[in-house]
Design an enzyme around this catalytic site. Structure first.
Site, PDB file in Angstrom:
ATOM      1  N   HIS A 261     112.878 -25.497   5.749  1.00 37.38           N
ATOM      2  CA  HIS A 261     112.314 -24.160   5.549  1.00 37.38           C
ATOM      3  C   HIS A 261     113.245 -23.128   6.147  1.00 37.38           C
ATOM      4  O   HIS A 261     113.868 -23.384   7.175  1.00 37.38           O
ATOM      5  CB  HIS A 261     110.926 -24.051   6.209  1.00 37.38           C
ATOM      6  CG  HIS A 261     110.113 -22.935   5.655  1.00 37.38           C
ATOM      7  ND1 HIS A 261     110.236 -21.644   6.100  1.00 37.38           N
ATOM      8  CD2 HIS A 261     109.200 -22.915   4.657  1.00 37.38           C
ATOM      9  CE1 HIS A 261     109.421 -20.867   5.413  1.00 37.38           C
ATOM     10  NE2 HIS A 261     108.785 -21.610   4.529  1.00 37.38           N
ATOM     11  N   ASP A 317     104.816 -27.930   0.862  1.00 36.26           N
ATOM     12  CA  ASP A 317     104.822 -28.643  -0.417  1.00 36.26           C
ATOM     13  C   ASP A 317     104.786 -30.162  -0.244  1.00 36.26           C
ATOM     14  O   ASP A 317     104.475 -30.878  -1.197  1.00 36.26           O
ATOM     15  CB  ASP A 317     106.064 -28.255  -1.225  1.00 36.26           C
ATOM     16  CG  ASP A 317     106.003 -26.807  -1.665  1.00 36.26           C
ATOM     17  OD1 ASP A 317     104.969 -26.426  -2.219  1.00 36.26           O
ATOM     18  OD2 ASP A 317     106.972 -26.066  -1.442  1.00 36.26           O
TER      19      ASP A 317
END
Ligand code: CMC
Length: 380
Positions: A261, A317
């Site tokens: 991320h 996700d």
């Protein structure tokens, strides 16, 4: 002085905002002052949307009125649903979704007015209609007729109902609701930035949201949840995880989808919650394959990333993939589900952007040739 280049707009603040705070070192996600880990199982998506849009959690009366407002907007124009019937059966649901948002503009009585009242009207309509047309596309591509929304159901419950035609269980509705709450908002992620940048030209809401849907589709962003499940399906077993991860990481630029991320250096707080939801569903359903595979992938990645001194952890996700699988969704529907949630965050940001706009116009540093001698066509 050398100009600064921030590739990928890394570390750039484009404005101030009242909507969402992310602390990537602490692993903290805050919607309007409330920690996501508290909101996730205590409030409904409708309460979260109200919070994101109005800045406050609704009281009972406000919530009832907001639910009523949305339920009156659930139905999508037949002409837009009919467009789905003309698409190939194997069209990607995100292409269909992008087409639907774009088409809705032409059926709106006032699509181009970006004044506060009108964009709030369009926002409610889009939040109400994203689940309806997403479910309709899923049914049409499977040769089934769309199911009319039930105004008595919540957004999460209605979405499940319109997909299957059966009243969803309370447990399934709750899981769907939690997943949607967790995906509703996340600061200036790529699609929200795209929505704001598009709106900054003072084009209409539908154009900004069409652009946001386009951006979300990419595998580095919302498309990652689909990619996670495709990877797990391709590997097929817990034993296959380690060789797959080692082989992928040994290749130049090799990436494991659902990890990493831009902002978080510790575990994404949404992944912590979704991991437990996934564990629970695996126990309940007795089908623990996808959860076990996910755990093994997390274990191998933790070990390999620590060896390389990198802080690459599962993101939102990663565990949403096994959750959606256990809820029975096909893998290419995962990203549309993300959009069904994120439309609320996109709209919150558009209210801010249109409310105090300055066109977004960054620059590139030109490094190409200069001073070239022009030759007419016949001489080249
Ligand atoms: N697998 C293996 N290595 C990775 C991964 C990964 N998934 N993600 C980052 N790295 C490594 C990368 O190779 C790089 O190493 P080095 O410095 O040696 O070149 C380092 O970590 C930094 O990566 P980056 O690409 O510079 O990081 P970024 O902030 O530009 O990209 C990202 C962030 C999310 C696009 C990236 O982590 C990625 O591609 N992840 C996989 C796709 C994914 O899961 N996306 C969903 C993001 S979260 C929710 C959402 O937005 O939808």
């Amino acid at each position: 002085m050398e100009p600064t280049i921030n590739r990928g707009l890394d570390g750039i603040n484009i404005d101030t905002s009242q909507i969402c705070s992310i602390d990537g070192m602490k692993g903290e996600l805050i919607y309007r002052g409330y920690d996501i880990s508290e909101l996730a199982d205590k409030v409904s998506l409708e309460e979260v949307i109200y919070l994101l849009w109005e800045g406050e959690l609704p009281d009972r009366q406000q919530l009832d009125a907001f639910r009523q407002e949305l339920s009156e907007l659930f139905t999508v124009p037949t002409e837009v649903i009919d467009i789905f019937r003309t698409l190939p059966k194997d069209a990607h649901p995100m292409h269909a979704m992008r087409t639907a948002v774009s088409a809705l503009a032409s059926f709106d009585e006032n699509p181009d007015d970006v004044g506060a009242a009108n964009i709030r009207r369009i926002g409610a309509k889009l939040v109400a209609q994203f689940p309806t047309f997403t479910a309709a596309f899923e049914r049409i591509r499977n040769g089934q007729e769309p199911i009319d929304p039930d105004p008595g159901l919540s957004i999460a419950g209605n979405f499940l109902f319109m997909l299957s035609g059966e009243r969803p269980s309370e447990a399934a509705t709750k899981v769907m609701d939690v997943a949607l709450v967790l995906h509703a908002e996340h600061g200036t992620n790529a699609s929200t930035f795209v929505a704001r940048a598009t709106a900054s030209t003072l084009t209409d809401v539908y154009s900004a949201i069409t652009a946001a849907v386009s951006s979300l589709k990419g595998p580095l962003h919302g498309g990652a949840n689909t990619a996670v499940m495709q990877t797990l399906e391709q590997i097929g077993s817990v034993e296959g995880i380690e060789p797959y991860v080692l082989d992928t990481l040994s290749q130049p630029g090799g990436r494991i989808m659902g990890f990493g991320h831009r902002v978080y250096r510790v575990l994404d707080p949404r992944a912590i919650i979704l991991k437990e939801v996934s564990r629970h569903l695996a126990q309940e359903s007795g089908d623990s394959k996808w959860f076990e595979m996910s755990l093994e992938m997390e274990r191998v990645m933790d070990r390999e990333m620590a060896r390389d001194g990198k802080q690459i952890k599962p993101n939102v996700d990663f565990f949403s993939a096994s959750v959606y699988r256990m809820l029975g969704f096909p893998s290419d529907m995962y990203t549309p589900i993300f959009a069904v949630a994120r439309i609320s965050g996109w709209m919150a940001h558009l209210y801010e952007q249109y409310g105090d706009n300055r066109i977004m116009r960054p620059r590139l540093i030109y490094e190409g040739p200069m001073g070239r001698a022009f030759k007419p066509l016949g001489e080249r």
